[in-house]
Design a protein around this motif. Sequence first.
Motif, mmCIF file in Angstrom:
data_model
loop_
_atom_site.group_PDB
_atom_site.id
_atom_site.type_symbol
_atom_site.label_atom_id
_atom_site.label_comp_id
_atom_site.label_asym_id
_atom_site.label_seq_id
_atom_site.Cartn_x
_atom_site.Cartn_y
_atom_site.Cartn_z
ATOM 1 N N SER A 165 -49.796 1.385 -22.376
ATOM 2 C CA SER A 165 -50.312 0.013 -22.409
ATOM 3 C C SER A 165 -51.787 0.035 -22.783
ATOM 4 O O SER A 165 -52.418 1.095 -22.845
ATOM 5 C CB SER A 165 -50.125 -0.670 -21.045
ATOM 6 O OG SER A 165 -50.881 0.001 -20.053
ATOM 7 N N LYS A 196 -55.411 -2.981 -23.726
ATOM 8 C CA LYS A 196 -55.853 -4.320 -24.120
ATOM 9 C C LYS A 196 -57.216 -4.231 -24.786
ATOM 10 O O LYS A 196 -57.985 -3.294 -24.578
ATOM 11 C CB LYS A 196 -55.894 -5.268 -22.917
ATOM 12 C CG LYS A 196 -56.777 -4.830 -21.765
ATOM 13 C CD LYS A 196 -56.640 -5.818 -20.593
ATOM 14 C CE LYS A 196 -57.420 -5.354 -19.378
ATOM 15 N NZ LYS A 196 -57.263 -6.286 -18.236
ATOM 16 N N LEU A 203 -60.848 -6.186 -25.527
ATOM 17 C CA LEU A 203 -61.784 -7.205 -25.049
ATOM 18 C C LEU A 203 -62.916 -7.349 -26.067
ATOM 19 O O LEU A 203 -63.335 -6.360 -26.691
ATOM 20 C CB LEU A 203 -62.377 -6.812 -23.697
ATOM 21 C CG LEU A 203 -61.453 -6.759 -22.477
ATOM 22 C CD1 LEU A 203 -60.597 -5.496 -22.473
ATOM 23 C CD2 LEU A 203 -62.257 -6.824 -21.192
ATOM 24 N N VAL A 260 -60.447 -11.025 -22.977
ATOM 25 C CA VAL A 260 -59.289 -10.344 -23.548
ATOM 26 C C VAL A 260 -58.851 -11.069 -24.812
ATOM 27 O O VAL A 260 -58.578 -12.273 -24.789
ATOM 28 C CB VAL A 260 -58.120 -10.289 -22.543
ATOM 29 C CG1 VAL A 260 -56.892 -9.663 -23.199
ATOM 30 C CG2 VAL A 260 -58.521 -9.501 -21.301
ATOM 31 N N LYS A 269 -56.531 -9.376 -27.044
ATOM 32 C CA LYS A 269 -55.159 -8.933 -27.308
ATOM 33 C C LYS A 269 -54.734 -7.956 -26.218
ATOM 34 O O LYS A 269 -55.527 -7.141 -25.753
ATOM 35 C CB LYS A 269 -55.034 -8.269 -28.675
ATOM 36 C CG LYS A 269 -53.580 -8.001 -29.074
ATOM 37 C CD LYS A 269 -53.387 -7.976 -30.567
ATOM 38 C CE LYS A 269 -51.929 -7.903 -30.944
ATOM 39 N NZ LYS A 269 -51.733 -7.947 -32.414
ATOM 40 N N GLU A 270 -53.467 -8.066 -25.808
ATOM 41 C CA GLU A 270 -52.943 -7.187 -24.775
ATOM 42 C C GLU A 270 -51.669 -6.520 -25.265
ATOM 43 O O GLU A 270 -50.827 -7.152 -25.918
ATOM 44 C CB GLU A 270 -52.664 -7.989 -23.493
ATOM 45 C CG GLU A 270 -52.416 -7.109 -22.283
ATOM 46 C CD GLU A 270 -52.598 -7.854 -20.972
ATOM 47 O OE1 GLU A 270 -52.530 -7.196 -19.914
ATOM 48 O OE2 GLU A 270 -52.808 -9.087 -21.007
ATOM 49 N N TYR A 271 -51.549 -5.240 -24.976
ATOM 50 C CA TYR A 271 -50.375 -4.467 -25.374
ATOM 51 C C TYR A 271 -49.665 -4.005 -24.106
ATOM 52 O O TYR A 271 -49.911 -2.911 -23.597
ATOM 53 C CB TYR A 271 -50.791 -3.263 -26.217
ATOM 54 C CG TYR A 271 -51.524 -3.611 -27.499
ATOM 55 C CD1 TYR A 271 -50.823 -3.867 -28.679
ATOM 56 C CD2 TYR A 271 -52.916 -3.671 -27.526
ATOM 57 C CE1 TYR A 271 -51.500 -4.175 -29.856
ATOM 58 C CE2 TYR A 271 -53.590 -3.981 -28.686
ATOM 59 C CZ TYR A 271 -52.882 -4.232 -29.844
ATOM 60 O OH TYR A 271 -53.551 -4.543 -31.011
ATOM 61 N N LYS A 272 -48.743 -4.818 -23.593
ATOM 62 C CA LYS A 272 -48.062 -4.511 -22.339
ATOM 63 C C LYS A 272 -46.916 -3.530 -22.534
ATOM 64 O O LYS A 272 -46.529 -2.822 -21.603
ATOM 65 C CB LYS A 272 -47.531 -5.800 -21.700
ATOM 66 C CG LYS A 272 -48.626 -6.756 -21.251
ATOM 67 C CD LYS A 272 -48.036 -7.999 -20.598
ATOM 68 C CE LYS A 272 -49.134 -8.942 -20.126
ATOM 69 N NZ LYS A 272 -48.568 -10.167 -19.492
ATOM 70 N N LEU A 284 -49.271 0.873 -26.390
ATOM 71 C CA LEU A 284 -50.428 0.769 -27.276
ATOM 72 C C LEU A 284 -50.120 1.490 -28.580
ATOM 73 O O LEU A 284 -49.905 2.709 -28.579
ATOM 74 C CB LEU A 284 -51.654 1.383 -26.600
ATOM 75 C CG LEU A 284 -52.961 1.307 -27.390
ATOM 76 C CD1 LEU A 284 -53.472 -0.130 -27.427
ATOM 77 C CD2 LEU A 284 -54.011 2.233 -26.780
ATOM 78 N N PHE A 313 -56.180 -7.142 -34.548
ATOM 79 C CA PHE A 313 -56.551 -8.214 -33.622
ATOM 80 C C PHE A 313 -57.715 -9.019 -34.188
ATOM 81 O O PHE A 313 -58.372 -8.598 -35.147
ATOM 82 C CB PHE A 313 -56.921 -7.637 -32.241
ATOM 83 C CG PHE A 313 -58.014 -6.599 -32.287
ATOM 84 C CD1 PHE A 313 -59.347 -6.955 -32.164
ATOM 85 C CD2 PHE A 313 -57.700 -5.255 -32.447
ATOM 86 C CE1 PHE A 313 -60.363 -6.010 -32.199
ATOM 87 C CE2 PHE A 313 -58.706 -4.297 -32.478
ATOM 88 C CZ PHE A 313 -60.034 -4.671 -32.360
ATOM 89 N N GLU A 336 -59.356 -0.989 -23.553
ATOM 90 C CA GLU A 336 -59.075 -0.502 -22.202
ATOM 91 C C GLU A 336 -57.652 0.030 -22.147
ATOM 92 O O GLU A 336 -56.739 -0.570 -22.722
ATOM 93 C CB GLU A 336 -59.239 -1.627 -21.176
ATOM 94 C CG GLU A 336 -60.682 -2.045 -20.956
ATOM 95 C CD GLU A 336 -60.832 -3.001 -19.774
ATOM 96 O OE1 GLU A 336 -59.794 -3.454 -19.237
ATOM 97 O OE2 GLU A 336 -61.985 -3.302 -19.399
ATOM 98 N N ASN A 359 -61.642 3.698 -20.949
ATOM 99 C CA ASN A 359 -61.956 2.660 -21.916
ATOM 100 C C ASN A 359 -62.943 3.226 -22.926
ATOM 101 O O ASN A 359 -63.621 4.221 -22.662
ATOM 102 C CB ASN A 359 -62.527 1.414 -21.227
ATOM 103 C CG ASN A 359 -63.853 1.684 -20.546
ATOM 104 O OD1 ASN A 359 -64.900 1.752 -21.182
ATOM 105 N ND2 ASN A 359 -63.810 1.859 -19.225
#
Length: 306
Positions: free
Chosen positions: A253, A255, A257, A263, A265-268, A271, A277, A289, A294
Amino acid sequence: MAQLSHAVEPFGDVNVFKSLNGLSVRATISMMPHVENAHTGLAIDASVSMQRMYGVIRAPTPTVRPNVVEPIVRNMSAFLSQFSSDGKCSNIYWACGSDGSAIEEIGQFSAEEVKNAVYSGPKRFSWGKQTKLLPPVKYFAEQAFKDSSCSIGAIITDGIIDDLEDVKNYCMQLGQQMASGQRLFLKLVLIGFGSAVDEAQMEELDDMFEGSNLRTPNGKEVDIWDHKLASEIQKIEEIFSEIVDEDTIVLESGKILDNQGRVVKEYKDGLPAKLIFDLPAEATGFTLEFPGGNVTQDISEVLGRL
């Protein structure tokens, strides 16, 4: 588009574009991909201007100088051979002969074999008086990589390309073949060596497929060229920076910032090795992160070039 000259590890390439809502970023995470039936090649400039780098001084009095090409080429060939399915990298000299259009095969070497390979310049042909890029491109596309499902050719040069338009026309045909499914993946990386390279030409090749809307049958953008300046390569894995894509997952995972801590974009679900983005127009950097750490990348160096 503007490319950062110094990406923070683990990033390979970081490219910044203007967009309707601000900035768009495409960044890759450096890693070495593993693909079945992959082949690699290394083409080394053998034009007259390269003689000094090979340690060859002809006039007015023959002088012995260090061969700075040989250790670099050995390391690069050894690295590329690890990606190749047969464990070997095809090596050639290019820009040979009076008109710079001749190719001289050096051999195929494994990482172990290349330790003893000699790179002192062409033997069958004279040093080239022009720098013709089309012959090595055709050699890779039509001979060395003919039956490969995934192929990468690294091409070292120290000067101005004399047949740039011919190369672009031929590569557009290759791109159309990739889009129609007639040809599988091909990536060429032009590596500028020394202070006389024309980076504008390198960027022109790198960007030639922008706006073409060419996509492979599985939806991937066609983009044959990448370019690097040898002086800016921090680690050899950067050669593969444009090989990875959104389907190559490198961490569980993560994200992104912006520099205000928001934030974007988030990659749940994982990654990917290729990140795409958007940032606000006023952004001067971003932070990735991920579990356990990070990394922050400043992009201010390119903002004036957009």
